[in-house]
Design an enzyme around this catalytic site. Structure first.
Site, PDB file in Angstrom:
ATOM      1  N   HIS A 166      -3.412   6.815   3.695  1.00 31.49           N
ATOM      2  CA  HIS A 166      -3.856   5.560   3.080  1.00 31.49           C
ATOM      3  C   HIS A 166      -5.268   5.242   3.580  1.00 31.49           C
ATOM      4  O   HIS A 166      -5.551   5.341   4.778  1.00 31.49           O
ATOM      5  CB  HIS A 166      -2.874   4.442   3.448  1.00 31.49           C
ATOM      6  CG  HIS A 166      -3.319   3.105   2.973  1.00 31.49           C
ATOM      7  ND1 HIS A 166      -3.859   2.899   1.716  1.00 31.49           N
ATOM      8  CD2 HIS A 166      -3.312   1.882   3.579  1.00 31.49           C
ATOM      9  CE1 HIS A 166      -4.161   1.628   1.576  1.00 31.49           C
ATOM     10  NE2 HIS A 166      -3.855   0.987   2.692  1.00 31.49           N
ATOM     11  N   CYS A 186       0.809  -1.234   0.000  1.00 28.75           N
ATOM     12  CA  CYS A 186       0.000   0.000   0.000  1.00 28.75           C
ATOM     13  C   CYS A 186       0.836   1.273   0.000  1.00 28.75           C
ATOM     14  O   CYS A 186       0.301   2.366  -0.161  1.00 28.75           O
ATOM     15  CB  CYS A 186      -0.928   0.000   1.212  1.00 28.75           C
ATOM     16  SG  CYS A 186      -1.867  -1.509   1.369  1.00 28.75           S
ATOM     17  N   ASN A 216     -10.382   0.123   0.397  1.00 28.24           N
ATOM     18  CA  ASN A 216      -8.917   0.160   0.392  1.00 28.24           C
ATOM     19  C   ASN A 216      -8.423  -0.363  -0.958  1.00 28.24           C
ATOM     20  O   ASN A 216      -8.613  -1.529  -1.279  1.00 28.24           O
ATOM     21  CB  ASN A 216      -8.419  -0.719   1.559  1.00 28.24           C
ATOM     22  CG  ASN A 216      -6.911  -0.816   1.640  1.00 28.24           C
ATOM     23  OD1 ASN A 216      -6.191  -0.392   0.737  1.00 28.24           O
ATOM     24  ND2 ASN A 216      -6.425  -1.380   2.725  1.00 28.24           N
TER      25      ASN A 216
HETATM   26  O1  UT7 Z   1      -3.822  -1.865   3.723  1.00 29.80           O
HETATM   27  C1  UT7 Z   1      -3.619  -2.611   4.908  1.00 29.80           C
HETATM   28  C2  UT7 Z   1      -4.669  -3.664   5.008  1.00 29.80           C
HETATM   29  N1  UT7 Z   1      -5.206  -4.019   6.278  1.00 29.80           N
HETATM   30  C3  UT7 Z   1      -5.850  -3.232   7.163  1.00 29.80           C
HETATM   31  O2  UT7 Z   1      -5.871  -2.053   7.094  1.00 29.80           O
HETATM   32  C4  UT7 Z   1      -6.546  -3.903   8.314  1.00 29.80           C
HETATM   33  C5  UT7 Z   1      -6.410  -3.182   9.624  1.00 29.80           C
HETATM   34  N2  UT7 Z   1      -7.372  -3.711  10.606  1.00 29.80           N
HETATM   35  C6  UT7 Z   1      -8.654  -3.319  10.611  1.00 29.80           C
HETATM   36  O3  UT7 Z   1      -9.057  -2.472   9.834  1.00 29.80           O
HETATM   37  C7  UT7 Z   1      -9.585  -3.948  11.628  1.00 29.80           C
HETATM   38  O4  UT7 Z   1      -8.828  -4.737  12.514  1.00 29.80           O
HETATM   39  C8  UT7 Z   1     -10.694  -4.820  10.943  1.00 29.80           C
HETATM   40  C9  UT7 Z   1     -11.700  -3.924  10.226  1.00 29.80           C
HETATM   41  C10 UT7 Z   1     -10.072  -5.808   9.974  1.00 29.80           C
HETATM   42  C11 UT7 Z   1     -11.457  -5.612  12.002  1.00 29.80           C
HETATM   43  O5  UT7 Z   1     -12.022  -4.724  12.961  1.00 29.80           O
HETATM   44  P1  UT7 Z   1     -11.946  -5.068  14.500  1.00 29.80           P
HETATM   45  O6  UT7 Z   1     -12.697  -4.024  15.233  1.00 29.80           O
HETATM   46  O7  UT7 Z   1     -10.486  -5.252  14.841  1.00 29.80           O
HETATM   47  O8  UT7 Z   1     -12.770  -6.419  14.601  1.00 29.80           O
HETATM   48  P2  UT7 Z   1     -12.270  -7.852  15.077  1.00 29.80           P
HETATM   49  O9  UT7 Z   1     -11.296  -8.446  14.105  1.00 29.80           O
HETATM   50  O10 UT7 Z   1     -11.836  -7.750  16.511  1.00 29.80           O
HETATM   51  O11 UT7 Z   1     -13.595  -8.694  14.985  1.00 29.80           O
HETATM   52  C12 UT7 Z   1     -14.698  -8.419  15.858  1.00 29.80           C
HETATM   53  C13 UT7 Z   1     -15.835  -9.371  15.499  1.00 29.80           C
HETATM   54  C14 UT7 Z   1     -15.400 -10.840  15.422  1.00 29.80           C
HETATM   55  O12 UT7 Z   1     -16.451 -11.618  15.948  1.00 29.80           O
HETATM   56  P3  UT7 Z   1     -16.346 -12.232  17.439  1.00 29.80           P
HETATM   57  O13 UT7 Z   1     -15.112 -13.100  17.445  1.00 29.80           O
HETATM   58  O14 UT7 Z   1     -16.227 -11.048  18.356  1.00 29.80           O
HETATM   59  O15 UT7 Z   1     -17.612 -12.981  17.589  1.00 29.80           O
HETATM   60  C15 UT7 Z   1     -15.301 -11.094  13.931  1.00 29.80           C
HETATM   61  O16 UT7 Z   1     -15.527 -12.445  13.597  1.00 29.80           O
HETATM   62  O17 UT7 Z   1     -16.353  -9.040  14.216  1.00 29.80           O
HETATM   63  C16 UT7 Z   1     -16.413 -10.224  13.402  1.00 29.80           C
HETATM   64  N3  UT7 Z   1     -16.261  -9.847  12.003  1.00 29.80           N
HETATM   65  C17 UT7 Z   1     -17.301  -9.471  11.223  1.00 29.80           C
HETATM   66  N4  UT7 Z   1     -18.615  -9.377  11.473  1.00 29.80           N
HETATM   67  C18 UT7 Z   1     -19.399  -8.965  10.462  1.00 29.80           C
HETATM   68  C19 UT7 Z   1     -15.126  -9.776  11.272  1.00 29.80           C
HETATM   69  N5  UT7 Z   1     -15.397  -9.361  10.030  1.00 29.80           N
HETATM   70  C20 UT7 Z   1     -16.747  -9.165   9.966  1.00 29.80           C
HETATM   71  C21 UT7 Z   1     -17.625  -8.725   8.961  1.00 29.80           C
HETATM   72  N6  UT7 Z   1     -18.946  -8.653   9.250  1.00 29.80           N
HETATM   73  N7  UT7 Z   1     -17.194  -8.382   7.703  1.00 29.80           N
END
Ligand code: UT7
Length: 321
Positions: A245, A110, A275
């Protein structure tokens, strides 16, 4: 002598996929995606070719700069996945615009466009180039696992370009890497296989530890902003426009929080584009340049992080004629 941005361009695929469209085949919701990321929709390639989008954005940037393909001294394309391994995307663009300048692709995930800007600066400062074309094009929809809701909802496809020309503009740049092969990982098609070495293929799609990327991103963006400002001899409050970004609105907010920057200075298009990896800052620049947002003398700060893990920031003065 360094460079200023002389022209910009961008091109997005026609098909728009909304968060609600994703709920037709994924266990997700518009509410979850919006509140956790700020993304509402993204453009996705269907019948178009990525190199066609790259060529379109390059032609627009050249026209905007009033530069022909023959006048270019260097072409760089920041991409993780061109339509062909060879010719490189840069060579494909060179053919389409009638250039015989040295042309190559670079992959810094990125942060690719910022790496390209710093390479352009080195060529220009060394007297090896006057006009440099930087293109970025990413087909993220072909790299993600469309059954993994924690990654596929985040990305979109697109292309953007800028012509940079010798002159006053760039104020500072900082690039860094914190090598880590697990936090974001995307194997290529062949992996380690060869006809003489058949091994189990690791899953082809992107693997990402979102939480770890989040922590790295907030830390790296803050550090790079501070370092780029110090090198430019200015403070974060002196920057007129932030072009971060576009990975996650919460990451953008968290990394800028300590600088107490007026939110109207922070430009985003994540709601409409998601993204697009390296291409994100390029499309952002073109969209706001075309809206007339930047005035001559404004200071623009680009800041990005990505797989590798790479990060960086570049500050320029907007001196486009
Ligand atoms: O260019 C670089 C690329 N990468 C990034 O920029 C990623 C950086 N990270 C992030 O943006 C965030 O960490 C995410 C958006 C990927 C995730 O957000 P989060 O607040 O850290 O959520 P989490 O991973 O802690 O997940 C919370 C819950 C989980 O469920 P449980 O275990 O609490 O029951 C996930 O399974 O949200 C669930 N979850 C979803 N639910 C609905 C994960 N993805 C989804 C989804 N829809 N798409």
């Amino acid at each position: 002598m360094s460079f200023y941005v002389a022209g910009t361009g961008s091109a997005l695929p026609e098909k728009v996929v909304t968060n609600n469209d994703l709920t037709e085949f994924l266990d997700t919701s518009d509410e979850w995606i919006r509140t956790r990321t700020g993304i509402e929709r993204r453009h996705v390639l269907t019948s178009e070719r990525l190199d066609d989008l790259a060529i379109r954005s390059a032609k627009t940037a050249l026209q905007d700069a009033g530069v022909s393909g023959e006048e270019l001294d260097l072409i760089m394309c920041a991409t993780m996945r061109a339509d062909t391994f060879t010719p490189s995307l840069a060579c494909t663009v060179a053919e389409a615009i009638g250039s015989t300048a040295p042309a190559f692709d670079l992959n810094a995930a990125c942060v690719g466009v910022l790496y390209a800007m710093e390479i352009a600066d080195s060529f220009i400062v060394a007297g090896k180039a006057k006009n440099v074309l930087i293109v970025s094009a990413e087909a993220m929809s072909k790299l993600v696992d469309w059954t993994d809701r924690s990654t596929c909802v985040l990305f979109g496809d697109g292309a953007g370009a800028m012509v940079v020309r010798a002159g006053e503009g760039r104020l500072s740049g900082v690039l860094s890497t914190k090598p880590d092969s697990h936090v974001i990982r995307m194997p290529n098609i062949e992996g380690l296989n060869s006809p003489y070495n058949k091994i189990a293929q690791e899953p082809l799609a992107m693997h990402m530890d979102g939480g770890e990327v989040y922590k790295f991103a907030v830390n790296a963006m803050g550090r790079n902003i501070e370092e780029a400002c110090t090198r430019a001899g200015i403070g974060p409050a002196d920057v007129d426009w932030y072009l971060p970004h576009q990975a996650n609105l919460r990451i953008i907010d968290a990394s800028l929080k300590k600088f107490k920057i007026d939110k109207s200075k922070v430009l985003t298009n994540i709601a409409d584009c998601g993204n697009m990896s390296a291409t994100s800052v390029m499309v952002l620049l073109d969209q706001f340049a075309k809206k007339g947002t930047f005035k001559k003398g404004d200071k623009l700060l680009f800041v990005a992080f990505g797989g590798g893990l790479t990060s960086g920031a570049v500050i320029i003065t907007w001196n486009k004629e």
